[in-house]
Design an enzyme around this catalytic site. Sequence first.
Site, PDB file in Angstrom:
ATOM      1  N   GLU A 309     -32.027  23.119 -39.341  1.00  0.00           N
ATOM      2  CA  GLU A 309     -31.458  22.184 -40.319  1.00  0.00           C
ATOM      3  C   GLU A 309     -31.931  20.737 -40.171  1.00  0.00           C
ATOM      4  O   GLU A 309     -31.138  19.818 -40.174  1.00  0.00           O
ATOM      5  CB  GLU A 309     -29.921  22.225 -40.250  1.00  0.00           C
ATOM      6  CG  GLU A 309     -29.351  23.572 -40.635  1.00  0.00           C
ATOM      7  CD  GLU A 309     -27.830  23.594 -40.607  1.00  0.00           C
ATOM      8  OE1 GLU A 309     -27.252  24.072 -41.579  1.00  0.00           O
ATOM      9  OE2 GLU A 309     -27.231  23.149 -39.615  1.00  0.00           O
TER      10      GLU A 309
HETATM   11  C1  ACM Z   1     -27.238  27.035 -37.467  1.00  0.00           C
HETATM   12  O1  ACM Z   1     -26.234  27.672 -37.802  1.00  0.00           O
HETATM   13  N1  ACM Z   1     -27.486  25.850 -38.026  1.00  0.00           N
HETATM   14  C2  ACM Z   1     -28.165  27.525 -36.478  1.00  0.00           C
END
Ligand code: ACM
Length: 676
Positions: A309
């Site tokens: 992310e």
């Molecule tokens: C995640 O759940 N961002 C690895």
Amino acid sequence: MIKKLTFLLTLMLVVTGISAQQWNLMPMPKSIEAADGAYRIQSEGVTVTLQGNYHQRLPMNAAWFLTRLGKRTTIPMLPKQGKEIVVKVNRAGTVKLGENESYQLKVTPTEVTIEAETDLGAIYAMETLLQLVNRDAQGFYIPAVTIADSPRFPWRGLMIDAGRHFMPVDVIKRNIDAMAAVKLNVLHFHLTEDQGFRIECKTFPKLHQLGSNGEYYTQEQIKEIIAYANLRGIRVMPEFDMPGHTTAWMPGAPEIASAPGPYEIEKRFGVFGATMNPTSEKTYKFLDKFFKEMAALFPDEYMHIGGDENNGEQWNANPAIQKFMKEKGIKDNHQLQAHFNKRLLKILQKHKKKMMGWDEIFQPDLPQSIVIHSWRGRQYMDEAAQKGYQSVLSNGYYIDLSFNARKHYMVDPLPDTTHLTAEQQKRILGGEAPMWAELVTLENVESRIWPRTAAIAERLWSPNPAAPIDDMYRRLMVVSQRLEETGSRHMANREPMMRRLAGTSNIQPLMLLTNAAEPIEGYKRHGSQKYTTYHPLSRFVDVTMPDAPDAIEFSLLLNRFIESKSSDTYVELSKMLTRWEMNHQQFAVIAKENPLLTEVEPLSINLAMLAATTNVMLKQLYYGKMLTKDDAAKMERVIIELAKPVAEMNLPLADDAKRILELVTDSTNTLPSTEE
Ligand code: ACM
């Protein structure tokens, strides 16, 4: 073919075993053969005799075994008295990926013998033995049985996010004890997040000083956790999430950020801009020193670098980074992150660590020594395996999302439908249940991990195909109690939370409601309000558990009733419904003039009405009275109304009500019923 046959035979044994014996085991062993008779635990208790070469963790776990057996039976387990349980071990095990964890366990009316290559296998055998202990009118016994067991996957993990909410050492240790009881062997410790940098760093002390609000693990505590986990046969793999998810690093290390700041610890939840600067040599010098220190602290051969992310916001906005990309011919942020990962990999290799990261890090020019951790979708895991990389599955095991155990249990790292070749399948190391901590604190984290994670543990340990869902749930409810014997507070912590809400010690009506209600699933809670780290998470919804225990019990009973239509089951179900129906009166007394329970009151009313409605339909089902289509449609509208979420909670009874409604609906008859 032969492998398939053995497999089927094993399954048949397991299945016949279950029906004949009702094994309370979780995870189910690879092979289990019931025999006649039982080993009775007499008033003089039992002793454990250890033979062969082993690590000190074996006597420690033998003592832990006897303590729990003693507590369960109330029999003092005096040394060198009572019948012997003989444990033979060939060598000391090493707590690392791929170590031999197999064991054999034989119970006859006169003897219990455990044989294992390593003490790790012997420890698991003792856990199985404790699960086998049963009781009847004469006392406690272990049914005669021969078990040969070994794990299906070598990587069976639980991830705890201590970044978003700090989890004190005793919480971590209790989870380690519970993990060992269901044969999990990796604690993935998520130590840094936007909301907290949770580990003492001696090289750059500002990291924890400015990044944690004082809530961090000292290095002594980390060593203590690692040693504790090692004694239970569990690896501790740290995660230092980067280059994104790094807001809390930046107050103490603004020089490695991609934007000048100023920074402060993030209080909200989501995906944020703070990102390490992958184009600056300062970043790599910093990380080299950082990982040198952390590599020395954590003995596990793997280091998780996160990598998930990264929204690229800061990279896009930084002219120097854009210039660097142009000069190097780096086309996009994904390639820039790959550049960062390659540098990071060199640093980890220098400090003798293997690299693991979330599936965004996957880039075919990274060496095949890295491990891909699949979270966005299982296809990333399969793709990695096809391209020669080892991988671990977490997609489908997100226990923070409050899905029922059933849903997680259906997820298999290697389902029968897999297209992977035998060679590629070997690269699937196993799975991990991630406990992300946006919406849990030290009070309720255990109730979100357990007992559900035991079902995932079975997936990762036991042969495929899995057991029927009803049997899984039956065993899960037993395991939940067994986990309490290890000290887990997944049930116990709910009571003080409830007393605090109620302002009185009379919490019975609240307890009944909690055991029938579940937190809403998925990310829906974030949709109902903007949570931050300031939220105390002490409302009623925070006390409820996914897999509400009474609701599960009702569902299982209903399955039996639908199959058998037996009057005993009918009476049992009807009693439960009546209890729910009557509960609201009592609830209302406590809720009166209690603003904390105002939001919960409609849920209590809905439960009462839903239970009453269900009771009427159940009676119709029992007596074979059908509803016309029109009446059924009216009833359905009522159920749908009562099933709407209240204060971020659901009533799983609504699903069972719908099931019963379907069974009492005469789909051929549209005339209104004459019986009203
Ligand atoms: C995640 O759940 N961002 C690895």
